[in-house]
Scaffold this active site. Structure first.
Site, mmCIF file in Angstrom:
data_model
loop_
_atom_site.group_PDB
_atom_site.id
_atom_site.type_symbol
_atom_site.label_atom_id
_atom_site.label_comp_id
_atom_site.label_asym_id
_atom_site.label_seq_id
_atom_site.Cartn_x
_atom_site.Cartn_y
_atom_site.Cartn_z
ATOM 1 N N ASP A 165 0.807 -1.231 0.000
ATOM 2 C CA ASP A 165 0.000 0.000 0.000
ATOM 3 C C ASP A 165 0.840 1.280 0.000
ATOM 4 O O ASP A 165 0.298 2.362 -0.206
ATOM 5 C CB ASP A 165 -0.916 0.041 1.240
ATOM 6 C CG ASP A 165 -1.959 -1.063 1.225
ATOM 7 O OD1 ASP A 165 -2.262 -1.549 0.125
ATOM 8 O OD2 ASP A 165 -2.469 -1.430 2.294
ATOM 9 N N GLY A 208 -5.839 -0.708 -0.660
ATOM 10 C CA GLY A 208 -5.530 0.581 -0.038
ATOM 11 C C GLY A 208 -6.640 0.983 0.905
ATOM 12 O O GLY A 208 -7.404 1.901 0.631
ATOM 13 N N ARG A 300 -1.022 -8.643 -4.567
ATOM 14 C CA ARG A 300 0.031 -9.117 -3.645
ATOM 15 C C ARG A 300 0.909 -10.194 -4.265
ATOM 16 O O ARG A 300 2.023 -10.421 -3.822
ATOM 17 C CB ARG A 300 -0.603 -9.724 -2.390
ATOM 18 C CG ARG A 300 -1.040 -8.731 -1.366
ATOM 19 C CD ARG A 300 -1.268 -9.432 -0.030
ATOM 20 N NE ARG A 300 -1.993 -8.573 0.870
ATOM 21 C CZ ARG A 300 -1.455 -7.582 1.566
ATOM 22 N NH1 ARG A 300 -0.169 -7.334 1.445
ATOM 23 N NH2 ARG A 300 -2.179 -6.824 2.354
ATOM 24 N N MET A 573 21.864 -4.305 -23.672
ATOM 25 C CA MET A 573 22.205 -3.036 -24.317
ATOM 26 C C MET A 573 22.885 -2.135 -23.282
ATOM 27 O O MET A 573 23.014 -2.505 -22.122
ATOM 28 C CB MET A 573 20.945 -2.378 -24.866
ATOM 29 C CG MET A 573 20.461 -3.005 -26.161
ATOM 30 S SD MET A 573 18.952 -2.229 -26.728
ATOM 31 C CE MET A 573 19.337 -1.973 -28.428
#
Length: 627
Positions: A165, A208, A300, A573
């Site tokens: 969160d 949240g 999660r 790269m």
């Protein structure tokens, strides 16, 4: 091998470190555990797993196990926590903490690394404050020897915050947040294709309960039409405002709407706003085909992102250093991320600030709650508001200022999001925004046109460069570029790109004495996957590229697990910059990384071959080298 000088004054000889994960799990916890174990062993300390969090500490026995270097092999890419996490009622009582202290003393553990949320870290601090009293009581009861009270006189505590969160104050990012955002954006990208096909509205509910970070940042990242978060509830009459905004977007030929709701979303009276409530409102007032998707524990799960692996690894190393440097007077600390540095902050000050946010929200002091969340949260909120709400023509200031935006160099993921952001901010400030196609080559050929707010809709999630980009420098086109700037009355230039963008702007600067058209504000926004330009810790595109490398390494490691005694060499790269190879090796758990900045000769190669030879004698019979 690491530089011995860096740790020469630190020795963990005779010290024992316990590591545990507690509370909700988060991707990247295993990377933190691995870093604590390997750093502890590197400084010659004993390291112990404490399985099942505080419950394992209270129960003792087989829950506390000494570990070796190999114990943490192949856990870097695994989500969740391999040492388990459990809620523990017993640890909340003094009797439980008494048992835990007795179990730690048996193994001589006086250094504790706790990976969890604010509740887990608060519990650890209480344990630390009671430690000497607990030992005295244990000695009095005859459970430990009298000399153990002096020998293990104090307990060092260091915390790392594992929480998807990002709800802990004092750190820019908690372990697991970036991976959770990856899961959300993957779902949004998948939903967008089906929503466009049927002209649907989707309401996404993300985690949240007390913090809107995931909802806010995912809304910013995908260009959502509306977002609901607990720290910034909508004003009175939000229902009509939201519906008018959705219908305006549809009128601009947008075929879909995305609304993101944090599970703890509330209105200005602290009443809950649910995803179903939002869906019903859209259906009743607008008649749009609307669906709800609740992401739940998908956020999660899964593999940790490159960012979370690196963050957790750096924090784990810093946690061990903090434990080794700890004294009886050192307060419990938490390892935090500020800017791009792992730093130590007083644990209880951060916990208090985190609790103050909830108090501010309960008291409906929402602007205070946003400020307490920190500068990063506040900036994200302000940026989202600016980019998602188009002002009416009457409300826009008029500056008569024309700004041209172009991409230069190789394409990098995120370039389009940067163009969208620049265009919308420019329009909000009252400027006319012009898009240049195909870099300076296109500029010289007159490929320049005014770009509107709606033209950049849906650009955030698209890779490459929609404007087109070329490596061509402006040197041989100076007269033509100056002519185009006169024709379109360009007053400022934003160049998005890598090293070629830097060089291009330098050429324009040097040409100012000859062309007054170039005597205007010129700004470079670094965008290169190699992350090889000065003046910034991160350039646009580097994080996406790093994740691609790490995903590839994970797959290769899986294929190698079926074929014993095989070494894979991966070329990345980056040219003369070792950022991708070095950070890719750190995030993938490679055996070696060969980079331009770190000179090596045949002796280093021989040492690495010997290391791989020894490794093949263990249970991990594979090697991974990046260059």
């Amino acid at each position: 091998m690491p530089d011995k000088k860096f740790f020469e004054n630190l020795s963990g000889k005779g010290k024992a470190i316990g590591v545990l994960t507690s509370g909700g799990d988060a991707q990247g916890m295993n990377a933190a555990v691995r870093a604590v174990v390997r750093m502890g062993i590197y400084v010659e300390a004993k390291v112990y797993f404490i399985y099942e969090g505080y419950e394992g500490m209270v129960d003792g026995g087989a829950n506390i196990v000494e570990v070796t270097w190999e114990s943490v092999s192949s856990i870097l890419q695994v989500g969740g926590t391999v040492i388990g996490s459990a809620r523990c009622k017993a640890f909340r009582s003094r009797e439980g903490r008494l048992k835990a202290a007795c179990n730690l003393v048996k193994y001589g553990i006086t250094n504790l690394c706790v990976i969890g949320g604010d509740g887990s870290l608060t519990g650890a601090n209480i344990f630390r404050e009671e430690w000497s009293g607990l030992l005295e009581e244990l000695a009095k009861n005859g459970e430990i020897a009298e000399d153990a009270v002096k020998k293990y006189a104090y307990l060092n505590i260091v915390g790392m915050v594992g929480s998807i969160d990002n709800d802990f104050c004092g750190t820019d990012m908690t372990i697991g947040t970036d991976s959770a955002l990856h899961r959300i954006i993957e779902v949004v990208d998948a939903i967008m294709t089906t929503a466009q096909s049927h002209q649907r509205t989707f309401v996404l509910e993300v985690m949240g309960r007390h913090c809107g970070y995931l909802a806010l940042v995912s809304a910013l990242a995908c260009g959502a039409d509306y977002v609901f978060i607990p720290e910034y509830p909508p004003e009175e009459g939000w229902e009509d405002h939201m519906c008018s905004k959705l219908s305006e977007n549809r009128a601009r030929k947008k075929r879909l709407n995305i609304i993101i709701v944090a599970e703890g979303a509330i209105d200005s009276h602290n009443k809950s706003i649910t995803s179903e409530q939002v869906k019903d409102l859209v259906v009743q007032q607008l008649g749009y085909d609307t669906r709800v998707t609740i992401l739940g524990h998908v956020q999660r799960g899964g593999t940790p992102s490159a960012f979370d692996r690196i963050l957790a690894s750096r924090m784990g190393v810093e946690a061990v250093l903090a434990l080794l440097e700890g004294t009886p007077e050192t307060p419990a600390c938490v390892v935090s991320l500020t800017g791009n540095q792992a730093i130590r902050l007083p644990l209880m000050e951060c916990v208090q600030m985190t609790q103050d946010v909830q108090k501010a929200m309960d008291g409906r002091q929402f602007s205070e709650a946003v400020q307490l969340r920190g500068r990063s949260f506040e900036n994200n909120l302000n940026t989202y508001k600016l980019l998602s709400t188009k002002k009416s023509a009457a409300d826009l200031p008029k500056t008569n200022f024309n700004v041209a935006v172009l991409n230069v160099g190789a394409p990098a993921a995120g370039m389009n999001a940067a163009v969208r952001s620049a265009v919308r901010i420019g329009i909000t400030e009252g400027h006319k925004m012009f898009a240049v196609t195909d870099g300076f080559e296109g500029f010289s050929g007159g490929q320049i046109k005014e770009i509107s707010w709606g033209d950049v809709g849906g650009w955030t999630g698209q890779g490459g460069s929609i404007l087109g980009t070329k490596r061509t420098l402006p040197g041989k086109y100076m007269e033509k570029i100056a002519e185009q700037m006169r024709t379109h009355n360009i007053n400022a230039l934003l160049v998005i790109g890598g090293f070629e963008a830097f060089e291009s702007c330098l050429q324009l600067l040097e040409a100012r004495p000859r062309f007054e058209e170039f005597c205007i504000p010129i700004c470079v926004l670094p965008a290169t996957i190699s992350n090889n330009v000065p003046g910034t810790d991160f350039s646009i595109g580097a994080d996406t590229s790093l994740n691609t490398i790490v995903e590839t390494c994970d797959r290769i490691k899986l294929s190698a697990s079926g074929t014993k005694r095989r070494v894979f060499i991966i070329e990345t790269m980056g040219g003369y910059c070792g950022y991708l190879a070095n950070m890719g090796a750190l995030a993938a758990g490679a055996d070696a990384a060969y980079i331009f900045e770190e000179k090596f000769d045949i002796r280093e190669l021989q040492a690495n071959v010997e290391h791989l030879t020894e490794k093949m004698k263990t249970s991990i019979q594979r090697g991974l080298v990046l260059r």
